[in-house]
Design an enzyme around this catalytic site. Structure first.
Site, PDB file in Angstrom:
ATOM      1  N   LYS A  32       7.931 -10.723  46.108  1.00  0.00           N
ATOM      2  CA  LYS A  32       9.185 -10.089  45.675  1.00  0.00           C
ATOM      3  C   LYS A  32       9.580 -10.605  44.297  1.00  0.00           C
ATOM      4  O   LYS A  32       9.949  -9.830  43.411  1.00  0.00           O
ATOM      5  CB  LYS A  32      10.306 -10.388  46.693  1.00  0.00           C
ATOM      6  CG  LYS A  32      10.155  -9.597  47.988  1.00  0.00           C
ATOM      7  CD  LYS A  32      11.071 -10.096  49.096  1.00  0.00           C
ATOM      8  CE  LYS A  32      10.755  -9.350  50.394  1.00  0.00           C
ATOM      9  NZ  LYS A  32      11.463  -9.880  51.569  1.00  0.00           N
ATOM     10  N   GLN A  55      15.680 -14.394  53.396  1.00  0.00           N
ATOM     11  CA  GLN A  55      14.416 -14.025  54.050  1.00  0.00           C
ATOM     12  C   GLN A  55      14.476 -14.372  55.543  1.00  0.00           C
ATOM     13  O   GLN A  55      14.774 -15.505  55.914  1.00  0.00           O
ATOM     14  CB  GLN A  55      13.252 -14.778  53.367  1.00  0.00           C
ATOM     15  CG  GLN A  55      11.877 -14.388  53.882  1.00  0.00           C
ATOM     16  CD  GLN A  55      11.495 -12.951  53.546  1.00  0.00           C
ATOM     17  OE1 GLN A  55      11.689 -12.485  52.432  1.00  0.00           O
ATOM     18  NE2 GLN A  55      10.951 -12.240  54.533  1.00  0.00           N
ATOM     19  N   ASP A 113      19.093  -5.880  51.235  1.00  0.00           N
ATOM     20  CA  ASP A 113      18.277  -5.586  52.424  1.00  0.00           C
ATOM     21  C   ASP A 113      18.884  -4.425  53.231  1.00  0.00           C
ATOM     22  O   ASP A 113      18.195  -3.814  54.048  1.00  0.00           O
ATOM     23  CB  ASP A 113      18.221  -6.834  53.333  1.00  0.00           C
ATOM     24  CG  ASP A 113      16.872  -7.524  53.287  1.00  0.00           C
ATOM     25  OD1 ASP A 113      15.890  -6.885  52.863  1.00  0.00           O
ATOM     26  OD2 ASP A 113      16.794  -8.698  53.685  1.00  0.00           O
TER      27      ASP A 113
END
Ligand code: NAP
Length: 301
Positions: A57, A101, A124
Site C-alpha cells: 500500500k 490494518q 477502508d
C-alpha cells in the site's frame, strides 16, 4: 477451440487503468489544496501477511504521488493508547486517510477502532456511517475497497448490469454485505449466502454474476456454476504444495474455466484492484474533506 485467455478478467490491467486516472486526480487535488493527498497506515504487531499488505500500500501510494506514512506499534499497545493516537490523527488537517490494518490483537476491539476513525478519513469504508450511506444507495461516503474494485471490473467488462442475477457467497462486513449494496444499486437481483445457507448450489446456479468470498481454497467447482456465468473470486488462501506456498482462490479455476463467460484469476484479479481503490478513496477524501466537488469515476463513466 475456445480461447480461455479471453475469459480472464485481468485485475492488473484494470488497476493500472484506474491508477492512471487517480494520478490525474492527485494532481488536481494538489493544486486545489496546495498539498498532496496523504494517508497514514497503522500496523500493530508482527503478522507477515499484514506487513506485506502494508508495504504494498505504501509503495503504490508513493508511486502515484500520495504521501504515505506507516506507524508501527508492538502487539502490546493498549486499546486506549491506540484510540488516543487515532483521535490525534483525526484532528490533523493534512491527513486525508487513516487505515488500521486488520486483524488486530485479541485485546483490542475492532469495532471500537473502526468507530474511532473520522468517517471522512475512513478510507477502508468500514465505519457504520459509511456502510450506512452505502446501504442507503448513495456513493458520497467511502466505499469498502474490495467490493468497489469488484464492481469497477464488472462494469468495465459487462457494461450495464441491469437485471442480472447476482449471487454472493460470504456475508462479511468488508466484502459480502457491501458487495450486495453495490450490486443492488446497479439493478442486479441479488442473493447473499453464507455457511448456514441450505442448498447453496440452488442460489449459485442462478447467478449470471457469482461473487465468492469465503476463505476456503477452491471450494466452488463447476457443480456450483451456471453456464456463461461471470465469476469474481475474492478468496486469498495460502496453501503449501510441494514445499512451496501457493496462493489459491475460493474457486477451482481449472474446473470452472470451460463453463464461464469471464473469471478473475487468483492472484492477479481482485487483489490489485483493492489497493487501487484504497488510493481512490484517499484522493476522494482529499477532495471531500476540503469541500471540493468530486466527480465519481468508478460509477459515472
Ligand atoms: P470472513 O469474514 O471470514 O467471512 C467468510 C464468509 O464466508 C462468512 O460469511 C461465512 O459464513 C462464509 N462461509 C464460510 N464457509 C462457507 C461455506 N462452506 N459456504 C458458504 N459460505 C461460507 O471472510 P472475508 O474477510 O470476507 O474474506 C473472504 C476471503 O476473501 C478470504 O480468503 C480473504 O483472504 C479474501 N479477501 C481478499 C481480499 C482481496 O483484496 N482480494 C480482500 C478481503 C478478503 P458465516 O457468516 O455463516 O460464518
Amino acid at each position: 477451440m475456445i480461447n480461455n485467455d479471453a475469459k480472464i478478467i485481468n485485475g492488473i490491467k484494470h488497476s493500472k487503468n484506474l491508477t492512471d486516472k487517480i494520478k490525474e486526480l492527485v494532481l488536481k487535488s494538489e493544486s486545489l489544496n496546495k498539498r498532496k493527498p496523504s494517508i497514514v497506515v497503522i500496523l500493530i504487531g508482527k503478522n507477515s501477511a499484514s506487513e506485506i499488505y502494508v508495504k504494498n500500500k505504501i509503495k503504490i501510494a508513493e508511486n502515484i504521488g500520495i504521501i504515505s506514512k506507516k506507524i508501527s506499534y508492538p502487539s502490546s499497545i493498549s486499546e486506549k493508547e491506540l484510540l488516543n493516537k487515532i483521535k490525534d490523527l483525526n484532528k490533523q488537517n493534512d491527513i486525508d486517510g487513516i487505515l488500521v490494518q486488520l486483524p488486530l490483537p485479541m485485546h483490542i476491539s475492532e469495532d471500537n477502532v473502526i468507530l474511532s476513525i473520522d468517517p471522512k478519513k475512513d478510507v477502508d469504508g468500514f465505519h457504520p456511517i459509511n456502510l450506512g450511506n452505502l446501504f442507503l444507495g448513495n456513493n458520497n461516503g467511502m466505499i469498502p475497497c474490495t467490493p468497489l474494485g469488484c464492481i469497477y471490473m464488472l462494469k468495465k467488462e459487462l457494461g450495464s448490469l441491469n437485471g442480472l442475477n447476482a449471487t454472493i457467497v460470504g456475508r462479511s462486513n468488508i466484502v459480502g454485505k457491501p458487495m450486495q449494496s453495490l450490486l443492488l444499486k446497479e439493478n442486479c437481483t441479488t442473493a447473499i449466502t453464507h455457511s448456514k445457507s441450505r442448498n447453496l448450489s440452488e442460489f449459485t446456479l442462478k447467478a449470471d454474476i457469482l461473487i465468492v468470498a469465503i476463505g476456503i481454497a477452491e471450494f466452488i467447482d463447476n457443480n456450483y456454476v451456471k453456464d456463461e456465468a461471470t465469476i469474481i473470486d475474492v478468496g486469498i488462501n495460502r496453501k503449501k504444495i510441494n514445499d512451496k506456498i501457493k496462493i489459491l482462490g475460493d474457486v477451482n479455476f481449472n474446473d470452472v474455466i470451460n463453463k464461464v463467460n469471464l473469471i478473475t484469476p487468483v492472484p492477479g484479479g481482485v487483489g490489485p484492484m483493492t489497493i487501487a481503490c484504497l488510493m481512490y478513496n484517499t484522493v476522494k477524501a482529499s477532495f471531500l474533506r476540503n469541500n471540493h466537488e468530486f466527480k465519481e469515476i468508478i460509477f459515472d463513466e
